[in-house]
Design a protein around this motif. Structure first.
Motif, PDB file in Angstrom:
ATOM      1  N   ALA A  13      22.856  -8.133 -25.669  1.00  0.00           N
ATOM      2  CA  ALA A  13      22.933  -9.276 -26.227  1.00  0.00           C
ATOM      3  C   ALA A  13      22.673  -9.074 -28.042  1.00  0.00           C
ATOM      4  O   ALA A  13      22.904 -10.110 -28.511  1.00  0.00           O
ATOM      5  CB  ALA A  13      21.944 -10.021 -25.960  1.00  0.00           C
ATOM      6  N   TYR A  14      22.190  -7.898 -28.404  1.00  0.00           N
ATOM      7  CA  TYR A  14      21.980  -7.773 -29.534  1.00  0.00           C
ATOM      8  C   TYR A  14      23.058  -6.739 -30.576  1.00  0.00           C
ATOM      9  O   TYR A  14      22.910  -6.695 -31.423  1.00  0.00           O
ATOM     10  CB  TYR A  14      20.491  -7.034 -29.781  1.00  0.00           C
ATOM     11  CG  TYR A  14      19.470  -8.056 -29.460  1.00  0.00           C
ATOM     12  CD1 TYR A  14      19.260  -8.891 -30.226  1.00  0.00           C
ATOM     13  CD2 TYR A  14      18.773  -7.692 -28.314  1.00  0.00           C
ATOM     14  CE1 TYR A  14      18.023  -9.973 -29.917  1.00  0.00           C
ATOM     15  CE2 TYR A  14      17.699  -8.426 -28.060  1.00  0.00           C
ATOM     16  CZ  TYR A  14      17.200  -9.563 -28.648  1.00  0.00           C
ATOM     17  OH  TYR A  14      16.156 -10.435 -28.308  1.00  0.00           O
ATOM     18  N   SER A  15      23.878  -6.416 -29.530  1.00  0.00           N
ATOM     19  CA  SER A  15      24.902  -5.243 -30.122  1.00  0.00           C
ATOM     20  C   SER A  15      25.999  -6.007 -31.194  1.00  0.00           C
ATOM     21  O   SER A  15      26.241  -7.041 -30.824  1.00  0.00           O
ATOM     22  CB  SER A  15      25.718  -4.626 -29.025  1.00  0.00           C
ATOM     23  OG  SER A  15      26.402  -5.269 -28.415  1.00  0.00           O
ATOM     24  N   ALA A  65      17.344 -11.533 -22.909  1.00  0.00           N
ATOM     25  CA  ALA A  65      16.899 -10.286 -23.747  1.00  0.00           C
ATOM     26  C   ALA A  65      15.916 -10.463 -24.625  1.00  0.00           C
ATOM     27  O   ALA A  65      14.916  -9.543 -24.551  1.00  0.00           O
ATOM     28  CB  ALA A  65      18.207 -10.163 -24.491  1.00  0.00           C
ATOM     29  N   LEU A  66      15.426 -11.388 -25.225  1.00  0.00           N
ATOM     30  CA  LEU A  66      14.040 -11.775 -25.833  1.00  0.00           C
ATOM     31  C   LEU A  66      12.795 -11.508 -25.017  1.00  0.00           C
ATOM     32  O   LEU A  66      11.957 -11.072 -25.352  1.00  0.00           O
ATOM     33  CB  LEU A  66      14.149 -13.033 -26.956  1.00  0.00           C
ATOM     34  CG  LEU A  66      13.167 -13.209 -27.658  1.00  0.00           C
ATOM     35  CD1 LEU A  66      13.038 -12.259 -28.665  1.00  0.00           C
ATOM     36  CD2 LEU A  66      13.456 -14.690 -28.477  1.00  0.00           C
ATOM     37  N   LEU A  67      13.070 -12.230 -23.933  1.00  0.00           N
ATOM     38  CA  LEU A  67      11.971 -12.219 -22.891  1.00  0.00           C
ATOM     39  C   LEU A  67      11.718 -10.661 -22.621  1.00  0.00           C
ATOM     40  O   LEU A  67      10.371 -10.296 -22.749  1.00  0.00           O
ATOM     41  CB  LEU A  67      12.380 -12.766 -21.698  1.00  0.00           C
ATOM     42  CG  LEU A  67      11.214 -12.820 -20.548  1.00  0.00           C
ATOM     43  CD1 LEU A  67       9.942 -13.338 -20.764  1.00  0.00           C
ATOM     44  CD2 LEU A  67      12.107 -13.316 -19.300  1.00  0.00           C
ATOM     45  N   ALA A  70      21.171  -2.498 -34.077  1.00  0.00           N
ATOM     46  CA  ALA A  70      21.016  -3.687 -33.132  1.00  0.00           C
ATOM     47  C   ALA A  70      20.409  -4.763 -33.787  1.00  0.00           C
ATOM     48  O   ALA A  70      19.564  -4.557 -34.490  1.00  0.00           O
ATOM     49  CB  ALA A  70      20.298  -3.286 -31.911  1.00  0.00           C
ATOM     50  N   ALA A  71      20.675  -6.179 -33.673  1.00  0.00           N
ATOM     51  CA  ALA A  71      19.934  -7.283 -33.978  1.00  0.00           C
ATOM     52  C   ALA A  71      18.733  -7.516 -33.785  1.00  0.00           C
ATOM     53  O   ALA A  71      17.944  -8.232 -34.374  1.00  0.00           O
ATOM     54  CB  ALA A  71      20.762  -8.538 -33.865  1.00  0.00           C
ATOM     55  N   ASP A  88      11.063 -11.337 -34.368  1.00  0.00           N
ATOM     56  CA  ASP A  88       9.488 -11.266 -34.909  1.00  0.00           C
ATOM     57  C   ASP A  88       8.774 -10.256 -34.251  1.00  0.00           C
ATOM     58  O   ASP A  88       7.919  -9.706 -34.728  1.00  0.00           O
ATOM     59  CB  ASP A  88       9.286 -12.713 -34.831  1.00  0.00           C
ATOM     60  CG  ASP A  88       9.622 -13.845 -35.795  1.00  0.00           C
ATOM     61  OD1 ASP A  88      10.335 -13.434 -36.700  1.00  0.00           O
ATOM     62  OD2 ASP A  88       9.511 -15.043 -35.663  1.00  0.00           O
ATOM     63  N   CYS A  89       8.849 -10.290 -32.878  1.00  0.00           N
ATOM     64  CA  CYS A  89       7.975  -9.467 -32.245  1.00  0.00           C
ATOM     65  C   CYS A  89       7.947  -7.909 -32.754  1.00  0.00           C
ATOM     66  O   CYS A  89       7.250  -7.030 -32.667  1.00  0.00           O
ATOM     67  CB  CYS A  89       8.066  -9.554 -30.613  1.00  0.00           C
ATOM     68  SG  CYS A  89       9.841  -9.108 -29.953  1.00  0.00           S
TER      69      CYS A  89
END
Length: 207
Positions: free
Chosen positions: A60-62, A84-86, A113-114, A119-120
């Motif tokens: 999801a970040y590519s 993906a963030l979870l 990767a984004a 933030d984490c």
């Protein structure tokens, strides 16, 4: 790998992802499920592993996925990024547990990767003792599998970024390819393949 290579003199640990199963219910370690995340936290508290290695989903970040997103359903994209963030936040939580306990972690994602902007991740980067390493994986043996005339063990560069709280690990994961014009500086030589197509990207992900 550690089980099959006793010469490494490393104690085999646990692999907790969708390719392995929880022995209590014979189901994969799916971190979409809250109960699985709770169980992993308990394992860390009880076993105090010296090292946790995390490589959460990065599709999801590519940058390639971002191009494909132009032709995809926005609602599907939003659900994928939420998922993906979870997973990313969960890994960061485990890393922080390790750091505060005086133990170690490694986090790996592609360099571009984004996810690094979340933030984490930015919070983790700012923690005391956390350092960054950047490596070209061709220098660690990443190459294409043999595939008839298309490619045959050609090197794959795959620029990769790591976070860790171990200076020794940082040093070990900082090899960069010195080749120019597509050539690889590994002892076997060769020319880098473009990391594209499902077969190569899946192979590199597993590596």
């Amino acid at each position: 790998v550690a089980k099959g290579m006793p010469s490494l003199k490393m104690l085999p640990g646990l692999s907790l992802d969708l390719t392995t199963k929880d022995p209590d219910d014979n189901m994969p370690w799916d971190f979409d499920i809250r109960e699985k995340r709770v169980k992993v936290r308990k394992i860390l508290d009880e076993e105090n592993p010296i090292l946790v290695i995390g490589s959460p989903m990065c599709t999801a970040y590519s940058s390639w996925q971002n191009l494909n997103d132009l032709r995809r359903d926005p609602d599907v994209i939003a659900r994928e990024r939420t998922r993906a963030l979870l997973h990313l936040k969960f890994c960061c939580e485990l890393y922080e547990t390790q750091r505060k306990s005086g133990r170690y972690f490694i986090h790996e994602h592609p360099h571009g990767a984004a996810s690094w902007k979340e933030d984490c991740m930015q919070d983790l980067i700012g923690k005391p003792g956390v350092v960054e390493a950047v490596a070209d994986l061709c220098q660690y043996g990443l190459e294409a599998p043999q595939n008839n005339d298309k490619y045959d063990h050609d090197p794959i560069k795959k620029l990769t970024r790591f976070l860790t709280n171990s200076r020794c690990i940082q040093e070990a994961l900082s090899r960069r390819c010195q080749g120019r014009g597509g050539a690889c500086s590994r002892p076997e030589g060769g020319r880098h393949l473009w990391l594209e197509g499902k077969a190569l990207t899946t192979h590199a992900q597993h590596y």
